[in-house]
Design an enzyme around this catalytic site. Sequence first.
Site, PDB file in Angstrom:
ATOM      1  N   ALA A 114      16.465  10.507  -2.811  1.00 55.96           N
ATOM      2  CA  ALA A 114      15.283  10.260  -1.979  1.00 55.96           C
ATOM      3  C   ALA A 114      15.634  10.001  -0.510  1.00 55.96           C
ATOM      4  O   ALA A 114      16.691   9.482  -0.191  1.00 55.96           O
ATOM      5  CB  ALA A 114      14.514   9.057  -2.524  1.00 55.96           C
TER       6      ALA A 114
ATOM      7  N   GLY B  66       0.805  -1.214   0.000  1.00 59.44           N
ATOM      8  CA  GLY B  66       0.000   0.000   0.000  1.00 59.44           C
ATOM      9  C   GLY B  66       0.839   1.265   0.000  1.00 59.44           C
ATOM     10  O   GLY B  66       0.361   2.329  -0.349  1.00 59.44           O
TER      11      GLY B  66
ATOM     12  N   GLY C 268       3.194   1.943  -1.919  1.00 58.75           N
ATOM     13  CA  GLY C 268       3.578   2.331  -3.269  1.00 58.75           C
ATOM     14  C   GLY C 268       4.938   1.885  -3.749  1.00 58.75           C
ATOM     15  O   GLY C 268       5.449   2.418  -4.735  1.00 58.75           O
TER      16      GLY C 268
ATOM     17  N   SER D  59      10.679   3.121   6.463  1.00 56.36           N
ATOM     18  CA  SER D  59      10.767   4.314   5.613  1.00 56.36           C
ATOM     19  C   SER D  59      12.062   4.313   4.808  1.00 56.36           C
ATOM     20  O   SER D  59      12.617   5.349   4.484  1.00 56.36           O
ATOM     21  CB  SER D  59      10.671   5.603   6.444  1.00 56.36           C
ATOM     22  OG  SER D  59       9.457   5.607   7.141  1.00 56.36           O
ATOM     23  N   ARG D  60      12.554   3.125   4.523  1.00 53.58           N
ATOM     24  CA  ARG D  60      13.806   3.039   3.782  1.00 53.58           C
ATOM     25  C   ARG D  60      13.653   2.216   2.515  1.00 53.58           C
ATOM     26  O   ARG D  60      14.641   1.887   1.870  1.00 53.58           O
ATOM     27  CB  ARG D  60      14.897   2.416   4.664  1.00 53.58           C
ATOM     28  CG  ARG D  60      15.372   3.336   5.767  1.00 53.58           C
ATOM     29  CD  ARG D  60      16.640   2.817   6.392  1.00 53.58           C
ATOM     30  NE  ARG D  60      16.374   1.690   7.240  1.00 53.58           N
ATOM     31  CZ  ARG D  60      16.174   1.764   8.555  1.00 53.58           C
ATOM     32  NH1 ARG D  60      16.219   2.926   9.157  1.00 53.58           N
ATOM     33  NH2 ARG D  60      15.948   0.693   9.267  1.00 53.58           N
TER      34      ARG D  60
ATOM     35  N   GLU E   2       6.877   6.696   7.985  1.00 56.64           N
ATOM     36  CA  GLU E   2       6.841   6.750   9.448  1.00 56.64           C
ATOM     37  C   GLU E   2       6.943   8.180   9.968  1.00 56.64           C
ATOM     38  O   GLU E   2       6.206   8.576  10.862  1.00 56.64           O
ATOM     39  CB  GLU E   2       7.983   5.910  10.032  1.00 56.64           C
ATOM     40  CG  GLU E   2       7.867   4.425   9.740  1.00 56.64           C
ATOM     41  CD  GLU E   2       9.174   3.693  10.014  1.00 56.64           C
ATOM     42  OE1 GLU E   2      10.211   4.097   9.454  1.00 56.64           O
ATOM     43  OE2 GLU E   2       9.158   2.734  10.782  1.00 56.64           O
TER      44      GLU E   2
END
Lengths: 783, 156
Positions: free
Chosen positions: A729, A486, A488, A527-528, A734
């Site tokens: 990026a 979810g 992406g 978040s990596r 999180e």
Amino acid sequence: MAKPHTPLLVTEEKLSIVGQSPVRKGVEDLAAGKAKFTGDFSFPDLLVGLILRSHFPHARIRGIDTAQAEKLPGVRAVVTHRDTPHVRIGRWISDRPVLAWDKVCYAGDPVAAVAAVDRETAEAALALIRVDYDELPAVFDVEEAMRPGAPIIHEALSTYKTEGRIFGQGNTLLRTELRVGEVEGAWDQCDVLHEDTYRTQVVHHGFIEPHEALAAPDASGKITLWCTTKAAFTIRSGVARALGLPMSRLRVIAPAVGGDYGGKGTVQMEPICVLLAMKAAQPVKISLTRQEELTATYMRQASVCRLKVGARNDGRLVALQGEIIYDTGAYCDLMGLSPGRLDLFLGPYKIPNVQFTAHRVYTNNTPRGHMRGPGGPQPCFAVESHLDMVARKLGISPVEFRLRNSLDEGDVMSRGTVVIAPGIKETLRRTGRFLAGAQKGPNQGWGVASLIWDGVNIKQITPSSAAVKINEDGTVVLITGAPEQGGGPHTILSQIVAEVLGVPYEAVSVFGSDTDATPFETSVGGSRTTYRVGNTVRLAAESAREQLFELAAEKLGVGPEGMTAREGRIHAGGQPEKSVSIVELAGYALKSRGSLIQATGRVRRREWYRYLAGEAAAHGPHGEVLDGSPQGTQAVKVEVDPQTGRVRVLEYFACHDVGRALHRGNVEGQIDGAVVLGLGYALSEEVRLKDGRTLVSGFTDYKMPTAADALQVKTDIVEFPSHYGPFGAKGIAEPASLPVAPAIANAIYDAVGVRLRELPLTPEKVLRALRERGSMSGTTPSP
Amino acid sequence: MKMPLQFRVNGEDYEVYVEPWKTLLEVLRDELELTGTKAGCLAGECGTCTVIVDGKAVKSCLMLAPQAAGREIMTVEGLAQGGKLHPLQQAFIDHFAFQCGFCTPGMLMSSKALLDENPHPTADDVKEGLYGNFCRCTGYVKILEAVLAAGAKPRG
Ligand code: FES
Ligand code: FES
């Protein structure tokens, strides 16, 4: 080769699809109801698996009698610890039995399981299993659990397998201390001091798709396991270890995942499902009920945090002392906790003197693990609430106070960590500008909170690999172990492939995740994914592009130097008019090489290590460098109803440094979702327990935000590129949920002058605080 | 124990033999293999199992199969026509109205029922119409936008 491998570095290039917001991969199927989630797989002879759980929070098992259950018609398998090797499993520490053998440690601990032809039969069978318990003294309060003489939950803790080092005294699993400068001598230099204690509650991820698993054995004994996971390889190794199976007998497939938020990255009931399927020699599905979700999965830890902070009149932070105690329940699924990570927990600030200790402590409460920013929201609530009070005592605005103490390029954090390209100051400046025009009415207030989150440092480069295959018609398949949960990832990874190969985004499709077919991938999360997996995929695509260049050189009769890939063609270096289409090369590869163009990429641990170590050495003795660390600041306006204590969120501003937004729509979606998830944490959600027993059972009493709480979040995206992330990026999923609770608590203070120190900030607590303040000052709260 | 029941789902007729205590959700997913309708809580709380029965949004985990028999049922699979997505589905895609997509079938069906009854709803109407549908990914705002956009379009 001393020179680092260049592809990891950001180059200033003209981008075509990275930075756009193309239609996400797989959305048509999701919208049409055709996407397959774990629960959508079935077999004609599928059995229903159910788990028998302890209702005692702490008890010795004297015996388990399954004879009656086994005799019930329609029952195909009954399993207990007698069917398993007595090994403990877990991600960082192996502390949990699959099925308890000597004792149960929380109300919900699995003791037996059955597989039957239907749910009714399985339920009847569970009722026929007799477990003899001797109840043991239990401990539910985390601070009591730390005291000498408290009942010990894991007597053999020091013998448990772990990836790190455990503290292992009594019930204290882990104790990490961050010590910098000299706190005791520093208080004299402070003009203001502030001390307080903060508490946070247990919350659940609240995914709409519960945990499900379907294990199907074939005649040879090989098991295919579909399950709700974002880490198929973790499930494979965990199940193999739990049941003593060779990995070749297990194939784990992660289909579409219905939300994760940190909760679907570890082994839960999958080994039980596999065990039942093996014993029954038939496919078995286990679907956790909402009550099981709220009782027996790894939820966010409750915490107590004590802080003492001193600052000077010029607004500089001088010292921070404190501790945080996490109640990790009966079993702990969190990864270790380094002093460097604790440093991040204290926010994006430079504090010269710090002494801060974190404890993770076992109790007989339900188990705890990762949820959107593991370990972070608790200290973020405490520290950001606390700093708000310090700023107020100093008479400095919260934004200005943070600006004076936050990181700039080249600054070191307390422990000496250098954060590459910190965006925090820019997010604060923009928040300041936003707030300059902000209005508020009676009983309304604005609150601000900031965050810093993990990027990648030397120790955090977990394994990742991927493959890219160019079909003979020039379309591309990306093969990755990263499932789509979810967030992406499939979309972003496809954008990276399309960008590198110069093919249309629509030409890229994604296959994942299947342990028998895809290269190894640790998981998506932390978040990596964009940073770490994105780099891996970028390297795979670059390697495929090298092959295209070689083939193009042959075709065009030029050297491969300076070639570029764009708009579906490979262009010769220096002679851009000389070009050949990728479609032609893809077909040519098959004829001339006997193979499609295919390439793999992997995390280049050594090279990364060299980069970061090199950068670290340049920054002095502590030598830790953090790249890709996301930071941000949020501001919220609330209105407090002094009659009811109800808090209404009126406006929300979220400013985040994401390095580079590879997919802007996705970044905004992550922020929207994270903020509303944070609202639930801040205002209403709590998995209430009493004496270890969970008091909530579903969405009616576990109060998550609804459509009525929808918020138009004003997002402001800062792009300070990371050095080694793909196209610069950093992460976002999180981070955006961390500052929500303290921002709201600070806004409540701004509105009505009461400081709430305990989440969730329910109307009752607001009202009580208003009354207390009223009785203290002898006045009633102003309307 | 099992009884024969007739269903009309997405314009097709089906006959199944099920126990009378089975829910419409179980019939759809297990008997008819229409797995687009999701099971999130089985207790009427999450909304992801929402389907349309005789024009009304219904949580199919709460409706017993015999109650649904003989009535006009529409599931998410029935939205697209002739291989073309329904405007509401397209609006959900265009507005990034889902992430994991697990709530989406229920959201779509609740929205469809809402728009069928009230073709041009206000934001508050939509919030009220979707009150029984949880989404944990999106924060709802893009779902509201999608429904409002679909509602703003002239409808055929
Ligand atoms: S499954 Fe029916 S409302 Fe949740
Ligand atoms: S999109 Fe994931 S729950 Fe709504």
